[in-house]
Design an enzyme around this catalytic site. Structure first.
Site, PDB file in Angstrom:
ATOM      1  N   GLY A  45       0.826  -1.204   0.000  1.00 15.67           N
ATOM      2  CA  GLY A  45       0.000   0.000   0.000  1.00 15.67           C
ATOM      3  C   GLY A  45       0.854   1.245   0.000  1.00 15.67           C
ATOM      4  O   GLY A  45       2.058   1.186  -0.213  1.00 15.67           O
ATOM      5  N   ASN A  46       0.224   2.374   0.225  1.00 15.17           N
ATOM      6  CA  ASN A  46       0.983   3.629   0.291  1.00 15.17           C
ATOM      7  C   ASN A  46       0.322   4.546   1.311  1.00 15.17           C
ATOM      8  O   ASN A  46      -0.725   4.220   1.867  1.00 15.17           O
ATOM      9  CB  ASN A  46       1.050   4.271  -1.093  1.00 15.17           C
ATOM     10  CG  ASN A  46      -0.323   4.589  -1.639  1.00 15.17           C
ATOM     11  OD1 ASN A  46      -1.027   5.438  -1.129  1.00 15.17           O
ATOM     12  ND2 ASN A  46      -0.730   3.856  -2.676  1.00 15.17           N
ATOM     13  N   ARG A  47       0.939   5.694   1.563  1.00 17.59           N
ATOM     14  CA  ARG A  47       0.497   6.540   2.673  1.00 17.59           C
ATOM     15  C   ARG A  47      -0.573   7.559   2.291  1.00 17.59           C
ATOM     16  O   ARG A  47      -0.883   8.451   3.071  1.00 17.59           O
ATOM     17  CB  ARG A  47       1.708   7.261   3.269  1.00 17.59           C
ATOM     18  CG  ARG A  47       2.591   6.316   4.070  1.00 17.59           C
ATOM     19  CD  ARG A  47       3.866   6.998   4.500  1.00 17.59           C
ATOM     20  NE  ARG A  47       3.610   8.232   5.205  1.00 17.59           N
ATOM     21  CZ  ARG A  47       4.451   9.267   5.236  1.00 17.59           C
ATOM     22  NH1 ARG A  47       5.587   9.208   4.612  1.00 17.59           N
ATOM     23  NH2 ARG A  47       4.135  10.349   5.904  1.00 17.59           N
TER      24      ARG A  47
END
Ligand code: C5P
Length: 400
Positions: free
Chosen positions: A202-204
């Site tokens: 995932g990412n932020r």
């Protein structure tokens, strides 16, 4: 404009004195409704003198004029500042135990709240839940700001500055309706690419900027579909926006391809994974099954969704991309933005600098907007709501 200002029992009530002054100076008809607790901080004569209107707290005053609902019915804008944890809980429950409570239930005007409380109270699950419900109902939230609190402790909980609250509140009602009749698709949040049944890449991305873009578009008259990948818990789409939830980049591509053909404007604000896992494991990967000190995952490149939409766009359709870049300076940001806009074939690209502490989880943003030909058409910095409005100004100008 008929503006109701609710003042509740927090020390920040003293700052609301200048908020009322700002509104009166700008020529608005201001009606202050303090709670009984608020009057322990700032007295009734102060509110009457500043607002130049009678002030009461009780539903039993002025009964002949049905005051308990009249103010709410007349209001074109309601601002509650400071909004204490108690008031936010009462609003969530729909309590009508005082004049502010009845007014809030009687109004159909936009409601803006400026929370102020200690960090622990702001972060308490009860308050988090209440804020989520209020946002889902369309209440606009300004702040709280991060900083030193009354007890000398610091953290999020300070009421935002009066100028910022007034600017955000007036922007809601004084917005141009320059997107009237347009159909808009916005993507937001971060995709999650599964590795196995319990893990993902995932990412932020919080989804805050995309959700702000959707909210701004709907406020300016557009019909908006929001294709939302993972959003942070406190990022709640405007209730007037149609939301399509997706998980992976592939799901986002299907949803965007389905929603976009009829759209006048498509804005890809989502952080889409560039790669997904080649072979998603049916079973949870575990050390005893994989063996060894290292684990190698094979990744395959995902299709570029926005480039695909741009290549198939119909005449009159505007395609906008984002670029979050880790860069040394503005010159490098611009260089990367221009190259990316050209490569993707989009009409506009909004680029922002990101880093460990910049961009993703922040309430603020700063973007430079370039055209497909590389011309800089806009620079905006401020809250993500302000950035959203600046981008819509640039999109509206580009569409002519
Ligand atoms: O190339 P990069 O990922 O930096 O590009 C960012 C822009 O491209 C964003 O608008 C993002 O939503 C979009 N994008 C996309 N499909 C991908 C990756 C990014 O549409 N697979």
């Amino acid at each position: 404009m008929f503006v109701v200002v609710g003042v509740t029992g927090g020390i920040a009530a003293y700052k609301t004195v200048s908020l009322v002054r700002l509104l009166v100076k700008a020529g608005h008809d201001v009606h202050v409704i303090p709670t009984d607790d608020a009057l322990r901080f700032v007295g009734l004569p102060t509110w009457e003198a500043l607002s130049r209107n009678p002030v009461t707290t009780s539903v039993h005053d002025d009964v002949a004029k049905v005051r308990h609902v009249a103010l709410g019915q007349s209001a074109e804008l309601v601002i509650v500042a400071p909004a204490t944890a108690n008031t936010l809980a009462a609003m969530t429950a729909g309590l009508a135990s005082d004049l502010l409570g009845t007014t809030l239930l009687a109004t159909t005007a936009p409601v803006v709240v400026a929370p102020a409380m200690h960090t622990e109270m702001w972060r308490h699950p009860a308050t988090t839940h209440n804020m989520r419900v209020l946002r889902e109902r369309g209440v606009h939230v300004v702040g709280p700001a991060d900083g030193v609190l009354t007890g000398g402790d610091s953290g999020p909980g300070r009421m935002s500055e009066p100028e910022d609250i007034v600017a955000a509140a007036l922007a809601l009602v004084e917005r141009p309706h320059d997107l009237d009749g347009l159909s808009v698709v916005v993507s937001a949040g971060g995709t999650r690419e599964p590795i196995d049944p319990v893990r993902f890449l995932g990412n932020r991305s919080s989804g805050r900027q995309g959700v702000a873009l959707a909210r701004a578009a709907v406020a300016r008259g557009a019909r908006v579909t929001l294709v939302a990948a993972h959003l942070e818990a406190d990022v709640v789409p405007d209730p007037r926006v149609e939301v399509v939830r997706v998980g992976t980049a592939a799901e986002m591509q299907r949803a965007m391809d389905a929603a976009s053909p009829d759209a006048d404007v498509v804005v890809m604000a989502a952080a889409v994974a560039d790669y997904s896992v080649a072979a998603v494991s049916e079973r949870k990967l575990s050390k005893d099954r994989t063996g060894g000190d290292t684990l190698t995952l094979e990744l395959v490149e995902n299709p570029d969704i926005v480039a695909g939409l741009a290549s198939r766009r119909r005449p009159g359709q505007t395609i906008v991309a984002f670029a979050a870049e880790t860069v040394a300076d503005e010159a490098e940001l611009l260089e990367r933005a221009r190259a990316k806009a050209a490569r993707k074939g989009v009409d506009l690209l909004a680029a922002n600098a990101v880093g460990w502490t910049q961009g993703f989880e922040s309430q603020e943003n700063a973007v430079v907007v370039v055209t497909g030909a590389g011309d800089v058409v806009s620079r905006a910095a401020g809250s993500k709501d302000e950035t959203a409005d600046a981008l819509w100004d640039a999109i509206a100008a580009a569409r002519g």
